[in-house]
Design an enzyme around this catalytic site. Structure first.
Site, PDB file in Angstrom:
ATOM      1  N   GLY A  11      37.899  43.917  47.215  1.00  0.00           N
ATOM      2  CA  GLY A  11      37.551  45.017  46.331  1.00  0.00           C
ATOM      3  C   GLY A  11      36.059  45.280  46.319  1.00  0.00           C
ATOM      4  O   GLY A  11      35.267  44.591  46.963  1.00  0.00           O
ATOM      5  N   ASP A  32      42.998  38.240  48.583  1.00  0.00           N
ATOM      6  CA  ASP A  32      43.346  39.601  48.175  1.00  0.00           C
ATOM      7  C   ASP A  32      44.699  39.934  48.790  1.00  0.00           C
ATOM      8  O   ASP A  32      45.043  39.399  49.849  1.00  0.00           O
ATOM      9  CB  ASP A  32      42.287  40.599  48.668  1.00  0.00           C
ATOM     10  CG  ASP A  32      42.190  41.853  47.811  1.00  0.00           C
ATOM     11  OD1 ASP A  32      43.205  42.565  47.703  1.00  0.00           O
ATOM     12  OD2 ASP A  32      41.110  42.115  47.262  1.00  0.00           O
ATOM     13  N   ASN A  33      45.443  40.833  48.130  1.00  0.00           N
ATOM     14  CA  ASN A  33      46.695  41.299  48.740  1.00  0.00           C
ATOM     15  C   ASN A  33      46.598  42.767  49.163  1.00  0.00           C
ATOM     16  O   ASN A  33      47.591  43.359  49.570  1.00  0.00           O
ATOM     17  CB  ASN A  33      47.884  41.089  47.795  1.00  0.00           C
ATOM     18  CG  ASN A  33      47.802  41.967  46.557  1.00  0.00           C
ATOM     19  OD1 ASN A  33      46.746  42.516  46.239  1.00  0.00           O
ATOM     20  ND2 ASN A  33      48.918  42.095  45.841  1.00  0.00           N
ATOM     21  N   GLY A 103      45.365  27.487  36.208  1.00  0.00           N
ATOM     22  CA  GLY A 103      46.047  26.261  36.614  1.00  0.00           C
ATOM     23  C   GLY A 103      45.393  25.641  37.843  1.00  0.00           C
ATOM     24  O   GLY A 103      45.247  24.410  37.929  1.00  0.00           O
ATOM     25  N   LYS A 106      42.138  24.005  36.801  1.00  0.00           N
ATOM     26  CA  LYS A 106      42.406  22.728  36.145  1.00  0.00           C
ATOM     27  C   LYS A 106      42.734  21.648  37.175  1.00  0.00           C
ATOM     28  O   LYS A 106      42.229  20.517  37.113  1.00  0.00           O
ATOM     29  CB  LYS A 106      43.548  22.883  35.150  1.00  0.00           C
ATOM     30  CG  LYS A 106      43.934  21.617  34.400  1.00  0.00           C
ATOM     31  CD  LYS A 106      44.987  21.942  33.332  1.00  0.00           C
ATOM     32  CE  LYS A 106      45.469  20.672  32.638  1.00  0.00           C
ATOM     33  NZ  LYS A 106      46.353  19.876  33.494  1.00  0.00           N
ATOM     34  N   TYR A 146      46.024  48.174  31.088  1.00  0.00           N
ATOM     35  CA  TYR A 146      44.796  47.563  31.601  1.00  0.00           C
ATOM     36  C   TYR A 146      44.038  46.850  30.485  1.00  0.00           C
ATOM     37  O   TYR A 146      43.637  45.688  30.623  1.00  0.00           O
ATOM     38  CB  TYR A 146      43.916  48.643  32.231  1.00  0.00           C
ATOM     39  CG  TYR A 146      42.639  48.119  32.853  1.00  0.00           C
ATOM     40  CD1 TYR A 146      42.678  47.279  33.961  1.00  0.00           C
ATOM     41  CD2 TYR A 146      41.399  48.482  32.346  1.00  0.00           C
ATOM     42  CE1 TYR A 146      41.504  46.808  34.550  1.00  0.00           C
ATOM     43  CE2 TYR A 146      40.222  48.027  32.922  1.00  0.00           C
ATOM     44  CZ  TYR A 146      40.281  47.188  34.022  1.00  0.00           C
ATOM     45  OH  TYR A 146      39.117  46.717  34.588  1.00  0.00           O
ATOM     46  N   LYS A 150      43.508  42.648  30.149  1.00  0.00           N
ATOM     47  CA  LYS A 150      42.201  42.002  30.095  1.00  0.00           C
ATOM     48  C   LYS A 150      42.008  41.229  28.793  1.00  0.00           C
ATOM     49  O   LYS A 150      41.383  40.160  28.775  1.00  0.00           O
ATOM     50  CB  LYS A 150      41.100  43.052  30.261  1.00  0.00           C
ATOM     51  CG  LYS A 150      41.035  43.666  31.654  1.00  0.00           C
ATOM     52  CD  LYS A 150      40.679  42.633  32.717  1.00  0.00           C
ATOM     53  CE  LYS A 150      40.436  43.264  34.077  1.00  0.00           C
ATOM     54  NZ  LYS A 150      40.044  42.269  35.095  1.00  0.00           N
ATOM     55  N   THR A 176      30.202  49.900  36.631  1.00  0.00           N
ATOM     56  CA  THR A 176      29.374  49.446  37.739  1.00  0.00           C
ATOM     57  C   THR A 176      29.616  50.355  38.945  1.00  0.00           C
ATOM     58  O   THR A 176      30.729  50.824  39.150  1.00  0.00           O
ATOM     59  CB  THR A 176      29.718  47.987  38.094  1.00  0.00           C
ATOM     60  OG1 THR A 176      29.576  47.180  36.930  1.00  0.00           O
ATOM     61  CG2 THR A 176      28.801  47.446  39.170  1.00  0.00           C
TER      62      THR A 176
END
Length: 327
Positions: A11, A32-33, A103, A106, A146, A150, A176
């Site tokens: 991105g 990324d997909n 996860g 961690k 969205y 977030k 940005t």
């Protein structure tokens, strides 16, 4: 070499962060997909010995071999055009995707920074917005997919920090801009510049009195880099507090591009924020950070990038086929 995983690496922001961390001597694993990312943003990195790329959907289990020192979670649709078309995937990447990243952090004992947004403030009743402000968000409105993704992302991150003692950082990113933005992704800067380059009139929604503040990508990356290496776990606003109305901004773009287009007005979208300006007092105090690139300089660099696009790219429709991702 310290190793960092960057999700959403293809991105706009993810690719610039990859550049910065490689420049600083890190080994970067990009993930990324390509649901909204673009391979051309990372093509210059693919042969770099300090970079590797993994194509993967982070809403599914993430497996990384070897140690990880840091994770930067930047995977998410960020344009209204995108998240209105793939609302469930947007919610999933903010919830399941964030859960998977936490996860992994961690398991690897890695510090994680998650990319939140000024959208958590919704259509703010407080101006400028400080980190203490809880926001004014319509949970069931079209933008809620969205905003709430977030907000949940912030909540689960703090839960991991408090319950598991995980090293976490949260950046609230305000508008940005810069090279590698998608031209027709629906956000105001590429929208105006694309219209100017195509000889179209500039579209302003509402009466143009709504305000925004724009932060150049290099300044944003610097703020994120400093926040990651700070000792502060709560959210921090990173943005440029210099505010401008959309109408005045459209006139700036017409002047910058040397075009003779008119401004045309259309109905304001539902829940479109009327004011958006960061209070960056905390970032100044904690990180010794504030933006350095003024809007005139940043817009000139951004316009040069868009001006160099091919005619095919300039006129390409951004109505991407998301059928493989709608679930």
């Amino acid at each position: 070499m310290k190793r960092v995983l960057i999700t959403g690496a293809a991105g706009f922001l993810g690719s610039h962060l990859s550049d910065r961390f490689i420049k600083e001597g890190y080994y970067v694993i990009g993930m990324d997909n390509f649901i909204t990312g673009d391979q051309k943003n990372i093509e210059h990195l693919l042969n770099n010995s300090s970079y590797e790329f993994i194509e993967h959907d982070i809403t599914k289990y993430i497996s990384i071999e070897g140690d990880l020192d840091y994770i930067l979670h930047f995977a998410s649709p960020a344009s209204p055009i995108d998240y209105l078309k793939i609302p469930i995937q947007t919610l999933k990447v903010g919830s399941l995707g964030t859960h998977n990243c936490l996860g992994l952090a961690k398991a690897k004992n890695a510090r994680i920074l998650i990319a939140s947004t000024s959208e958590v403030y919704g259509d703010p009743l407080v101006h400028p917005q400080t980190e203490e402000y809880y926001g004014n968000v319509n949970t069931i409105g079209p933008r809620g997919v969205y905003d709430e993704a977030k907000r949940f992302q912030e909540s689960i991150t703090m839960a991991y920090h408090r319950f598991h003692g995980l090293e976490t950082r949260i950046v609230r990113i305000f508008n940005t801009y810069g090279p590698r933005m998608r031209l027709n992704d629906g956000r105001v800067i590429p929208a105006f510049m694309g219209q100017a380059l195509r000889g179209e009139d500039l579209t302003v929604f509402g009466d143009g009195s709504q305000t925004r503040s724009f932060c150049y990508v290099d300044d944003q990356v610097e703020g994120i880099f400093r926040l990651l290496h700070s000792d502060y776990s709560k959210p921090v606003n990173i943005g440029n507090p210099h505010e401008i109305s959309i109408k005045d901004f459209a006139e700036e773009i017409i002047k910058l591009t040397g075009t003779k287009q008119k401004i045309v007005y259309k109905e304001l979208p539902v829940n479109d924020p009327m004011q958006r300006q960061p209070d960056i007092t905390l970032a100044k105090k904690l990180l010794n950070w504030e933006p350095k690139v003024d809007r005139a300089e940043g817009m000139k660099k951004t316009f040069e990038y868009f001006k160099n696009l091919t005619q095919e790219e300039l006129y390409k429709s951004e109505h991407k086929d998301f059928s493989d991702y709608i679930n």
